[in-house]
Design an enzyme around this catalytic site. Structure first.
Site, PDB file in Angstrom:
ATOM      1  N   SER A 248     106.338  70.703  27.460  1.00  0.00           N
ATOM      2  CA  SER A 248     105.369  72.124  27.880  1.00  0.00           C
ATOM      3  C   SER A 248     106.391  72.765  28.845  1.00  0.00           C
ATOM      4  O   SER A 248     107.533  72.229  29.481  1.00  0.00           O
ATOM      5  CB  SER A 248     104.243  71.639  28.500  1.00  0.00           C
ATOM      6  OG  SER A 248     104.558  70.534  29.374  1.00  0.00           O
ATOM      7  N   ASP A 277     102.131  74.560  17.503  1.00  0.00           N
ATOM      8  CA  ASP A 277     101.870  73.674  18.420  1.00  0.00           C
ATOM      9  C   ASP A 277     101.978  72.268  17.869  1.00  0.00           C
ATOM     10  O   ASP A 277     102.363  71.424  18.166  1.00  0.00           O
ATOM     11  CB  ASP A 277     100.505  73.773  18.721  1.00  0.00           C
ATOM     12  CG  ASP A 277     100.351  72.766  20.154  1.00  0.00           C
ATOM     13  OD1 ASP A 277     101.419  72.489  20.853  1.00  0.00           O
ATOM     14  OD2 ASP A 277      99.163  72.427  20.200  1.00  0.00           O
ATOM     15  N   ARG A 375      93.985  80.086  29.592  1.00  0.00           N
ATOM     16  CA  ARG A 375      94.317  80.184  27.946  1.00  0.00           C
ATOM     17  C   ARG A 375      93.570  81.124  27.355  1.00  0.00           C
ATOM     18  O   ARG A 375      92.600  81.821  27.760  1.00  0.00           O
ATOM     19  CB  ARG A 375      93.724  78.793  27.521  1.00  0.00           C
ATOM     20  CG  ARG A 375      94.166  77.460  28.055  1.00  0.00           C
ATOM     21  CD  ARG A 375      95.694  77.299  27.309  1.00  0.00           C
ATOM     22  NE  ARG A 375      96.355  76.003  27.978  1.00  0.00           N
ATOM     23  CZ  ARG A 375      97.178  75.300  27.337  1.00  0.00           C
ATOM     24  NH1 ARG A 375      97.133  75.656  26.019  1.00  0.00           N
ATOM     25  NH2 ARG A 375      97.804  74.370  27.744  1.00  0.00           N
TER      26      ARG A 375
HETATM   27  C1  OXD Z   1      99.674  71.145  25.289  1.00  0.00           C
HETATM   28  C2  OXD Z   1      98.990  72.212  24.678  1.00  0.00           C
HETATM   29  O1  OXD Z   1      99.564  70.807  26.604  1.00  0.00           O
HETATM   30  O2  OXD Z   1      99.186  72.595  23.587  1.00  0.00           O
HETATM   31  O3  OXD Z   1     100.745  70.801  24.783  1.00  0.00           O
HETATM   32  O4  OXD Z   1      98.073  72.747  25.287  1.00  0.00           O
HETATM   33 MN    MN Z   2     101.079  71.555  22.814  1.00  0.00          MN
END
Ligand code: OXD
Ligand code: MN
Length: 592
Positions: A248, A277, A375
């Protein structure tokens, strides 16, 4: 809604445990979504944002003690501790069910239990898996409707006896002493209780697509990885796809939506975003690796995202987006630190308190408008660079796998592994140095193999072995690379501009995949010849590029020692292939 006997029985059992007032099935329709949005606004769970400026957008605040994934409360519940391995928290399934049942008991009294049937991957594709999440949170429902394919279509596919992952979630009382995120791989089940934060409660994501997914993938012969997928359309019109894993705070979402710099746009490059992701990957009949993004939306970090770092995501979040824990402006729009525009003169911060720029707390520290982990949840289909192959059941062919980390000095801008097995070693030893934004000692190295440390649903030593085996099963495996955008000079200034200019590195990677360019053999892998990285339109000298590509043998020998310590924890589970790779690296570093 269904004649699936097992599904009905499971829902009955969960309802008996949690005691909801009623049960509502999510059908995936816009009409039902609109009713739920209105209901969430009535209860105050969500706030509708300015419909002229941000149509279809909503605002949510989590509890102050519930703003990030809680790794210390996340467990893999396998028959033995060795099955979960040294990098996971472990609880026996009996203990897990017993402890969580106590918290789930009656937790939905006075609430509705929503039943969300969802598909990870295009409904009916060979890649895809069906899950059903039961939750007492409308916020979860509205997020899931963006993040995954949901509703009747999925139920139809499930039929009367299809396999599904059982995902049970209740906010309960949001008490962090009564919060557990439990994975039962043997039962294809996730139980999450006591949280309302996305990563803990959108159970399709980290819990199913990665933790249970990695377990299932090993059993069935495929890969579930914490990777973005990106298509690079070259000047001749061919599109090559790469999958990339970064810890991250290394810019995964930004790379997935990269905007080519001027010089390369003129050459004719274009980027297609497949996912930011998660990648599910299978070996196809061509002996190559093919991938889908099992999700349909982005759950991205807002602070730091702006029109410079990621113009595509800024265009994506203008409508039908849920914003969580950002700053709410008086006109019902949103703002976050290091976003677009000046801070507003006033607003309401992520805790719900009045906020003005420059505010300090009682210890003299700046009060942030948005939580650092605030977010946005937004549909992938709104992304200007979205792939046109999102719903292709076959996925996309992967030419290269890219691992990366944030290393101020050690790792060069890019290098290529000598073989698949060496590439597995490169992924298994991935690491980042802590920045000021993270808890812990600045500069301290945190190893995060394949960026999967918090997400591997079984013993990571066995996971490395499985990765080695996957390479043996492919006639035409992707080439493996390592990148580091974060190398600094003696004053701590970044040497590489990053963002769109990272395409210059991807261009070299793709040329190497096609054997069009020579690589320079070094102790750690093949490096580019400096003249092979296209610097057109970039104010960066060849000397700086040489520095970016320099391999410091002494520093790498220290790294070898650190890797040996890291590997030791896996004991017998560490495959010999990886200790052999470590020995070979050491040998190459100590011989001229
Ligand atoms: C992570 C996310 O923590 O995608 O990797 O939120
Ligand atoms: Mn992630």
């Amino acid at each position: 809604m269904t004649d699936h006997v097992e599904l009905k029985k499971w829902i009955d059992d969960c309802a008996t445990l949690c005691q909801p007032d009623k049960i509502v099935w999510i059908d995936g329709s816009d009409a039902q979504r609109d009713v739920l949005r209105a209901e969430a606004c009535e209860t105050g769970e969500m706030i509708q944002l300015n419909p002229q400026k941000l149509p279809g957008c909503y605002y949510h605040r989590t509890a102050v003690n519930d703003v990030a994934r809680t790794e210390h409360l996340t467990y893999i519940c396998t028959p033995t501790k060795a099955d979960a391995g040294p990098t996971n928290n472990w609880m026996s399934p009996e203990e897990g069910y017993a402890k969580a049942s106590e918290i789930f008991k009656g937790s939905m009294r006075g609430r509705t239990m929503y039943v969300i049937p969802f598909s990870l991957g295009p409904v009916g594709s060979v890649f895809s898996k069906i899950g059903v999440e039961l939750t007492d949170s409308i916020y979860v429902v509205l997020n899931m409707l963006i993040m995954v394919r949901c509703g009747e279509e999925v139920l139809r596919k499930l039929g009367t006896d299809g396999e599904f992952t059982r995902c049970l979630h209740s906010r309960a009382d949001l008490d962090d002493k009564r919060r557990l995120i439990l994975h039962f791989p043997e039962d294809n089940t996730v139980w999450s209780v006591g949280s309302g934060y996305g990563g803990n409660v959108l159970l399709s994501k980290k819990c199913m697509a990665l933790r249970l997914g990695s377990h299932l993938a090993r059993r069935e012969g495929w890969l579930a990885e914490h990777m973005l997928i990106l298509g690079i359309e070259e000047p001749n019109g061919r599109i090559e796809y790469v999958a990339a894993a970064f810890p991250s705070a290394c810019g995964k979402t930004n790379l997935a939506m990269l905007v080519p710099p001027e010089g390369l746009t003129r050459k004719g490059y274009r980027i297609w975003t497949v996912g930011d992701d998660i990648a599910w990957m299978r070996i196809d009949t061509d002996g190559g690796l093919w991938a889908v993004n099992p999700e349909a939306g982005f759950f991205g970090v807002a602070p730091g995202t702006n029109s410079k770092t990621n113009p595509n995501v800024m265009a994506t979040v203008r409508r039908n987006t849920i914003f969580t824990n950002v700053l709410l402006r008086p006109g019902k729009t949103v703002w976050w630190e290091h976003g677009d525009g000046e801070p507003p003169p006033q607003g309401t911060d992520w805790r719900g308190n009045p906020w003005t720029p420059g505010m300090l707390d009682k210890d003299g520290k700046p009060v942030l408008g948005a939580h650092p982990n605030a977010r946005f949840t937004a549909p992938l289909e709104q992304c200007p660079s979205r792939t046109f192959r999102m719903d292709h059941h076959h996925g996309v062919p992967i030419s290269a796998i890219i691992f990366g980390g944030r290393r101020a000095r050690l790792a060069p801008l890019v290098y290529q592994a000598y073989s698949w097995q060496h590439g597995v070693f490169v992924g298994a030893t991935m690491a980042s140095e802590r920045t000021a934004a993270q808890y812990g000692k600045i500069g301290e190295v945190r190893r995060d193999p394949m960026a999967m440390l918090p997400f591997c649903g079984y013993n990571m030593g066995d996971y490395f072995r499985y990765w080695c085996q996957m390479g043996q099963r492919m006639n035409n495996p992707p080439k493996i690379f390592h990148v580091n955008w974060f190398r600094t000079d003696d004053d701590g200034e970044f040497l590489w501009p990053g963002y769109g200019d990272n395409l210059r590195v991807l261009e070299w990677i793709l040329a190497r995949c096609r054997n069009e360019l020579e690589g320079v053999a070094s102790p750690i892998g093949y490096l580019p010849r400096p003249e092979d990285v296209d610097l057109t339109g970039l104010d960066l000298s060849l000397d700086v590029l040489r520095e970016l590509l320099r391999v410091d043998r002494q520093a790498w020998l220290a790294e070898v020692e650190d890797i040996a310590k890291f590997f030791a924890q896996f004991g017998d589970h560490l495959p010999h292939a990886l200790s052999d790779e470590l020995a070979s690296l050491q040998r190459r570093l100590t011989t001229a």
